[in-house]
Scaffold this motif. Sequence first.
Motif, PDB file in Angstrom:
ATOM      1  N   UNK A 106      -0.833  13.779  51.570  1.00  8.61           N
ATOM      2  CA  UNK A 106       0.423  14.068  51.169  1.00  8.61           C
ATOM      3  C   UNK A 106       0.914  15.700  51.528  1.00  8.61           C
ATOM      4  N   UNK A 107       1.939  15.576  52.090  1.00 16.35           N
ATOM      5  CA  UNK A 107       2.622  17.113  52.329  1.00 16.35           C
ATOM      6  C   UNK A 107       2.437  18.074  51.324  1.00 16.35           C
ATOM      7  N   UNK A 108       2.580  17.730  49.953  1.00 12.01           N
ATOM      8  CA  UNK A 108       2.251  18.557  48.763  1.00 12.01           C
ATOM      9  C   UNK A 108       0.936  19.072  48.873  1.00 12.01           C
ATOM     10  N   UNK A 109      -0.039  18.201  48.848  1.00  7.68           N
ATOM     11  CA  UNK A 109      -1.522  18.293  48.899  1.00  7.68           C
ATOM     12  C   UNK A 109      -1.763  19.511  50.078  1.00  7.68           C
ATOM     13  N   UNK A 110      -1.180  19.301  51.196  1.00  8.14           N
ATOM     14  CA  UNK A 110      -1.429  20.091  52.396  1.00  8.14           C
ATOM     15  C   UNK A 110      -0.878  21.448  52.005  1.00  8.14           C
ATOM     16  N   UNK A 111       0.206  21.746  51.343  1.00  6.55           N
ATOM     17  CA  UNK A 111       0.883  22.863  50.995  1.00  6.55           C
ATOM     18  C   UNK A 111      -0.079  23.545  49.939  1.00  6.55           C
ATOM     19  N   UNK A 112      -0.379  22.655  48.840  1.00  4.18           N
ATOM     20  CA  UNK A 112      -0.708  23.285  47.456  1.00  4.18           C
ATOM     21  C   UNK A 112      -2.196  23.695  47.836  1.00  4.18           C
ATOM     22  N   UNK A 113      -2.920  23.100  48.627  1.00  2.00           N
ATOM     23  CA  UNK A 113      -4.489  23.424  49.049  1.00  2.00           C
ATOM     24  C   UNK A 113      -4.448  24.196  49.980  1.00  2.00           C
ATOM     25  N   UNK A 114      -3.434  24.587  50.861  1.00  2.00           N
ATOM     26  CA  UNK A 114      -3.308  25.437  51.759  1.00  2.00           C
ATOM     27  C   UNK A 114      -4.182  24.968  53.105  1.00  2.00           C
ATOM     28  N   UNK A 115      -4.101  23.726  53.341  1.00  2.00           N
ATOM     29  CA  UNK A 115      -4.878  23.213  54.408  1.00  2.00           C
ATOM     30  C   UNK A 115      -4.252  23.580  55.811  1.00  2.00           C
ATOM     31  N   UNK A 116      -5.399  23.796  56.642  1.00  2.00           N
ATOM     32  CA  UNK A 116      -4.819  24.250  58.220  1.00  2.00           C
ATOM     33  C   UNK A 116      -4.176  22.915  59.021  1.00  2.00           C
ATOM     34  N   UNK A 117      -3.122  22.740  58.753  1.00  2.00           N
ATOM     35  CA  UNK A 117      -2.325  21.619  59.473  1.00  2.00           C
ATOM     36  C   UNK A 117      -1.389  22.302  60.752  1.00  2.00           C
ATOM     37  N   UNK A 118      -0.385  22.777  59.760  1.00  2.00           N
ATOM     38  CA  UNK A 118       0.558  23.349  60.426  1.00  2.00           C
ATOM     39  C   UNK A 118       0.916  24.559  59.515  1.00  2.00           C
ATOM     40  N   UNK A 119       1.747  25.629  59.845  1.00  2.00           N
ATOM     41  CA  UNK A 119       1.942  26.520  58.885  1.00  2.00           C
ATOM     42  C   UNK A 119       3.087  25.750  57.787  1.00  2.00           C
ATOM     43  N   UNK A 120       3.079  26.573  56.868  1.00  2.00           N
ATOM     44  CA  UNK A 120       3.830  25.743  55.537  1.00  2.00           C
ATOM     45  C   UNK A 120       5.455  25.595  56.004  1.00  2.00           C
ATOM     46  N   UNK A 121       6.123  26.503  56.701  1.00  2.00           N
ATOM     47  CA  UNK A 121       7.549  26.163  56.934  1.00  2.00           C
ATOM     48  C   UNK A 121       7.632  24.842  57.697  1.00  2.00           C
ATOM     49  N   UNK A 122       6.587  24.659  58.803  1.00  2.00           N
ATOM     50  CA  UNK A 122       6.518  23.422  59.487  1.00  2.00           C
ATOM     51  C   UNK A 122       6.482  21.986  58.669  1.00  2.00           C
ATOM     52  N   UNK A 123       5.461  22.288  57.753  1.00  2.00           N
ATOM     53  CA  UNK A 123       5.077  21.222  56.875  1.00  2.00           C
ATOM     54  C   UNK A 123       6.304  21.005  55.870  1.00  2.00           C
ATOM     55  N   UNK A 124       7.116  21.973  55.502  1.00  2.00           N
ATOM     56  CA  UNK A 124       8.276  21.728  54.564  1.00  2.00           C
ATOM     57  C   UNK A 124       9.105  20.880  55.162  1.00  2.00           C
ATOM     58  N   UNK A 125       9.472  21.526  56.348  1.00  2.00           N
ATOM     59  CA  UNK A 125      10.461  20.798  57.106  1.00  2.00           C
ATOM     60  C   UNK A 125      10.253  19.429  57.386  1.00  2.00           C
ATOM     61  N   UNK A 126       9.226  19.094  57.640  1.00  2.00           N
ATOM     62  CA  UNK A 126       8.764  17.568  57.893  1.00  2.00           C
ATOM     63  C   UNK A 126       9.063  16.983  56.731  1.00  2.00           C
ATOM     64  N   UNK A 127       8.608  17.577  55.452  1.00  2.00           N
ATOM     65  CA  UNK A 127       8.576  16.811  54.271  1.00  2.00           C
ATOM     66  C   UNK A 127      10.026  16.557  53.765  1.00  2.00           C
ATOM     67  N   UNK A 128      11.033  17.527  54.218  1.00  2.00           N
ATOM     68  CA  UNK A 128      12.486  17.518  53.769  1.00  2.00           C
ATOM     69  C   UNK A 128      12.854  16.397  54.639  1.00  2.00           C
TER      70      UNK A 128
END
Length: 240
Positions: A185-207
Amino acid sequence: MTAPQYKRILLKLSGEVLMGEQEYGIDPAYVVRLAEEVKAAMETGLEVCLVIGGGNIFRGVAGAARGLDRTTGDYMGMLATVMNALAMQNALEKLGVPTRVQSAIPMASVCEPYIRRRAERHLEKGRIVIFAAGTGNPFFTTDTGAALRAAEMNCDALLKGTSVDGVYDRDPKLFPNAVRFDTITYGKVLSDNLKVMDAAAVSLCRENDIPIVVFSIRERGNVAKVLAGEGVQTIVQEES
Ligand code: UDP
């Protein structure tokens, strides 16, 4: 895995994949190989938007570390993405794929400025649109630029082609027993700080409910495989 029914995708390639085996810069032979992958994706009937990073030529943070103003370095980084976009346009057109480059920083004699409605028209006409210069603003990345354009262009998915074949719980280059996720999930990527894309990009995709498909672009034929729901990949989405 069943093939996802995408109509329009945004493919994000980091600048590093354009340098092939070199330490920096652009390897034209490698760009042709990537262009073939992009062409194959288009030939499946998809509308394809493309964003290419600039890290193979210039990274703002690295410039700042060596004494440049961060903003100046970032503008240089954005200009680097335009060079990569032109190299890719050249390779695609040599393969007979009509391509337009639109830059977030207007440079009239080099390429088109970013105009969403115009980009829409290009896609309808079967052209590939390469969005260059990231968001046009310093302090951002081309990942965020890619998420922004994917949202603006109503893309069904953001495909992130990197040198790793998905999202792992730890860095697989440092930890050989790191575990790759099939979905996360987007949430796990963000909370675990996994190196996928930067947080702004992941949040934008989630929204905007845009799944992020992370896969290795180094493996030949992988874009088409991933689009067919095959191959190794990780999908970042709301519920896994
Ligand atoms: N950059 C920026 N704003 C953007 C996109 C990029 O300032 O919207 C700059 C930033 O300095 C970044 C460089 O351009 O380091 C190259 O982009 P990026 O690092 O995202 O490229 P990649 O890692 O994908 O090759």
